[in-house]
Motif scaffolding. Structure first.
Motif, short mmCIF file in Angstrom:
data_model
loop_
_atom_site.label_atom_id
_atom_site.label_comp_id
_atom_site.label_asym_id
_atom_site.label_seq_id
_atom_site.Cartn_x
_atom_site.Cartn_y
_atom_site.Cartn_z
N LEU A 117 1.06 -1.28 0.10
CA LEU A 117 -0.16 -0.03 0.03
C LEU A 117 0.93 1.41 0.17
O LEU A 117 1.92 1.21 0.65
CB LEU A 117 -0.76 -0.03 1.24
CG LEU A 117 -1.77 -1.32 1.57
CD1 LEU A 117 -2.27 -1.14 3.01
CD2 LEU A 117 -2.60 -1.31 0.34
N ASP A 118 0.62 2.16 -0.82
CA ASP A 118 1.22 3.62 -0.95
C ASP A 118 0.47 4.75 -0.48
O ASP A 118 -0.94 4.45 -0.61
CB ASP A 118 1.89 3.62 -2.32
CG ASP A 118 2.78 2.82 -2.49
OD1 ASP A 118 3.73 2.35 -1.71
OD2 ASP A 118 3.09 2.65 -3.93
N SER A 119 1.06 5.65 0.06
CA SER A 119 0.07 6.99 0.37
C SER A 119 1.14 8.11 0.30
O SER A 119 2.27 8.13 0.62
CB SER A 119 -0.34 6.83 1.74
OG SER A 119 -1.21 8.14 2.08
N ASP A 120 0.50 9.20 -0.35
CA ASP A 120 1.35 10.44 -0.38
C ASP A 120 1.01 11.43 0.73
O ASP A 120 0.16 12.26 0.43
CB ASP A 120 1.40 11.27 -1.90
CG ASP A 120 1.85 10.43 -2.97
OD1 ASP A 120 2.92 9.88 -2.79
OD2 ASP A 120 1.01 9.99 -3.88
N VAL A 121 1.61 11.16 1.79
CA VAL A 121 1.24 11.80 3.12
C VAL A 121 1.50 13.21 3.29
O VAL A 121 2.53 13.57 2.79
CB VAL A 121 1.64 10.95 4.42
CG1 VAL A 121 1.51 11.54 5.65
CG2 VAL A 121 1.06 9.64 4.36
N VAL A 122 0.86 13.84 3.74
CA VAL A 122 1.10 15.49 4.08
C VAL A 122 0.73 15.92 5.49
O VAL A 122 -0.13 15.04 6.19
CB VAL A 122 0.32 16.30 3.04
CG1 VAL A 122 0.69 16.12 1.43
CG2 VAL A 122 -1.34 16.22 3.12
N ASP A 123 1.51 16.92 5.88
CA ASP A 123 1.12 17.34 7.21
C ASP A 123 1.37 16.40 8.46
O ASP A 123 0.34 16.18 9.22
CB ASP A 123 -0.19 18.12 7.15
CG ASP A 123 -0.25 19.58 6.42
OD1 ASP A 123 0.69 19.95 5.99
OD2 ASP A 123 -1.32 19.82 5.84
N VAL A 124 2.52 15.85 8.44
CA VAL A 124 2.69 14.87 9.62
C VAL A 124 3.34 15.64 11.04
O VAL A 124 4.16 16.20 10.96
CB VAL A 124 3.77 13.59 9.22
CG1 VAL A 124 3.54 12.71 10.19
CG2 VAL A 124 3.57 13.37 7.94
N VAL A 125 2.28 15.77 11.86
CA VAL A 125 2.56 16.47 13.32
C VAL A 125 2.97 15.25 13.90
O VAL A 125 2.04 14.70 14.50
CB VAL A 125 1.19 17.11 13.48
CG1 VAL A 125 1.40 17.85 15.18
CG2 VAL A 125 0.85 18.17 12.59
N GLY B 210 -2.47 10.77 1.41
CA GLY B 210 -2.52 11.07 -0.11
C GLY B 210 -2.94 9.81 -0.90
O GLY B 210 -2.19 9.26 -1.44
N HIS B 211 -4.11 9.51 -0.80
CA HIS B 211 -4.78 8.58 -1.73
C HIS B 211 -4.28 7.27 -1.35
O HIS B 211 -3.41 6.79 -2.21
CB HIS B 211 -4.72 8.95 -3.39
CG HIS B 211 -4.94 10.23 -3.73
ND1 HIS B 211 -6.33 10.65 -3.82
CD2 HIS B 211 -4.20 11.34 -3.97
CE1 HIS B 211 -6.36 11.87 -4.26
NE2 HIS B 211 -5.24 12.26 -4.52
N PHE B 212 -4.53 6.74 -0.36
CA PHE B 212 -4.09 5.52 0.67
C PHE B 212 -4.70 4.33 -0.38
O PHE B 212 -5.82 4.03 -0.12
CB PHE B 212 -4.25 5.65 1.90
CG PHE B 212 -3.73 4.50 2.76
CD1 PHE B 212 -2.55 4.02 2.43
CD2 PHE B 212 -4.32 4.30 3.93
CE1 PHE B 212 -1.87 2.95 3.20
CE2 PHE B 212 -3.84 3.39 4.65
CZ PHE B 212 -2.57 2.57 4.30
N MET C 25 -2.25 -0.29 -8.40
CA MET C 25 -3.35 0.78 -9.07
C MET C 25 -2.54 1.69 -9.96
O MET C 25 -3.13 2.34 -10.83
CB MET C 25 -4.27 1.19 -8.10
CG MET C 25 -5.23 0.41 -7.54
SD MET C 25 -6.41 1.22 -6.16
CE MET C 25 -7.21 2.22 -7.30
N GLY C 26 -1.24 1.99 -9.65
CA GLY C 26 -0.82 3.05 -10.40
C GLY C 26 -1.19 4.34 -10.23
O GLY C 26 -1.72 4.89 -9.33
N PRO C 27 -1.41 4.81 -11.21
CA PRO C 27 -2.01 6.41 -11.50
C PRO C 27 -3.47 6.14 -10.87
O PRO C 27 -3.87 7.28 -10.47
CB PRO C 27 -1.89 6.63 -13.09
CG PRO C 27 -0.89 5.98 -13.65
CD PRO C 27 -0.77 4.67 -12.76
N LEU D 21 -7.65 8.02 -7.19
CA LEU D 21 -9.11 8.07 -7.15
C LEU D 21 -9.36 7.37 -5.50
O LEU D 21 -10.59 7.51 -5.30
CB LEU D 21 -9.72 6.75 -8.04
CG LEU D 21 -9.63 6.96 -9.70
CD1 LEU D 21 -10.26 5.76 -10.28
CD2 LEU D 21 -10.03 8.17 -9.92
N MET D 22 -8.42 6.90 -4.73
CA MET D 22 -8.67 6.53 -3.60
C MET D 22 -8.74 7.66 -2.58
O MET D 22 -8.19 8.76 -2.78
CB MET D 22 -7.24 5.60 -3.05
CG MET D 22 -7.48 4.30 -3.86
SD MET D 22 -8.50 3.18 -3.58
CE MET D 22 -8.37 2.90 -1.82
#
Length: 261
Positions: free
Chosen positions: A9-17, A55-57, A62-64, A68-69
């Motif tokens: 599983l991948d995710s483009d994570v943002v704002d990690v506090v 970020g779309h986990f 699924m690639g690009p 949609l996630m």
């Protein structure tokens, strides 16, 4: 599900506090899996609450189309092991205390398909990061999620960051603290067992390439803090907080560990 191949599983994570407190080692030990020894200094051990937006986990295959996630909020509460558990790889490892997500679909998915990430669904989950502050609000309602209310203000750049005592006694400066607290490669959690069966733990391996230079210090507004678990664990009032603006997160594998002898 452990009999099936793991789906990366991948995710483009943002704002990690990251909000870190030193707590009493003896009081925190029951939250770690059997056989675990917590990393500690003078009887105190770090407890980290990191809260972020995915970020779309979703599955890497699924690639690009992964765009949609959904991008749920997650709050991960963890302790740090002095060394990995028996049958686990020799890599930096944390013990999950709580995982909370604001999406019922993702919570149900982790409950059904994952031993290493049993998630909780709170009644309310507020999370905001602005140019001035970061705000976290988790209200469990009648559920099993932990309670947390906290506000932290964005401070000077990392070049000006100084570790306050007692954190300065645990690390060799700011970069060392970030690496030790943020760069972890695996997580473990005790799994439910049948009565009389030996205790077992699940292990998840992850990739989280933290750019230390991008990390920003945060200053906790202690007047806003409300967290019963911290009171229960006799947490020090001096929190160490910081913000990681973005990172690519990957869940690489998951398996059950052999029961301790």
């Amino acid at each position: 599900m452990s009999r099936l191949p793991f789906m990366t599983l991948d995710s483009d994570v943002v704002d990690v506090v990251y909000m870190n407190w030193l707590v009493d080692e003896a009081l925190a030990a029951p939250f770690a899996p059997p056989g675990a020894r917590l990393w500690s200094h003078q009887g105190r051990t770090p407890l980290t609450v990191l809260t972020y937006r995915h970020g779309h986990f979703g599955p890497r295959w699924m690639g690009p189309l992964r765009r949609l996630m959904p991008s749920p909020l997650q709050s991960n509460w963890r302790l740090y092991l002095a060394e990995p558990l028996s049958d686990a790889p020799p890599i930096p490892t944390v013990a999950f205390v709580y995982n909370t997500m604001d999406s019922l679909a993702y919570v149900a998915g982790t409950r059904l398909f994952s031993d290493a990430l049993p998630s909780h669904w709170p009644a309310r989950f507020d999370f905001r990061v602005t140019p001035d502050e970061a705000i976290v609000g988790i209200a469990p309602g009648d559920g099993s999620a932990p309670r947390l209310a906290a506000r932290a203000v964005r401070a000077a750049g990392a070049g000006d960051a100084v570790l306050p005592p007692p954190w300065s006694g645990m690390f060799n400066g700011w970069p060392d603290a970030i690496v030790r607290l943020a760069s972890q490669d695996a997580a473990v959690v005790e799994v439910p067992k049948a009565e009389g069966a030996p205790a077992r733990s699940a292990l998840a391996t992850i990739a989280l390439p933290v750019d230390v230079a991008s990390v920003e210090p945060l200053l906790l507004d202690t007047q806003t803090l409300d967290c019963p678990l911290l009171q229960r664990l006799d947490a020090d009032p001096e929190a160490l907080c910081f913000l990681l603006p973005s990172v690519r997160f990957s869940a690489l594998s998951e398996r059950l560990l052999r029961a301790p002898a």
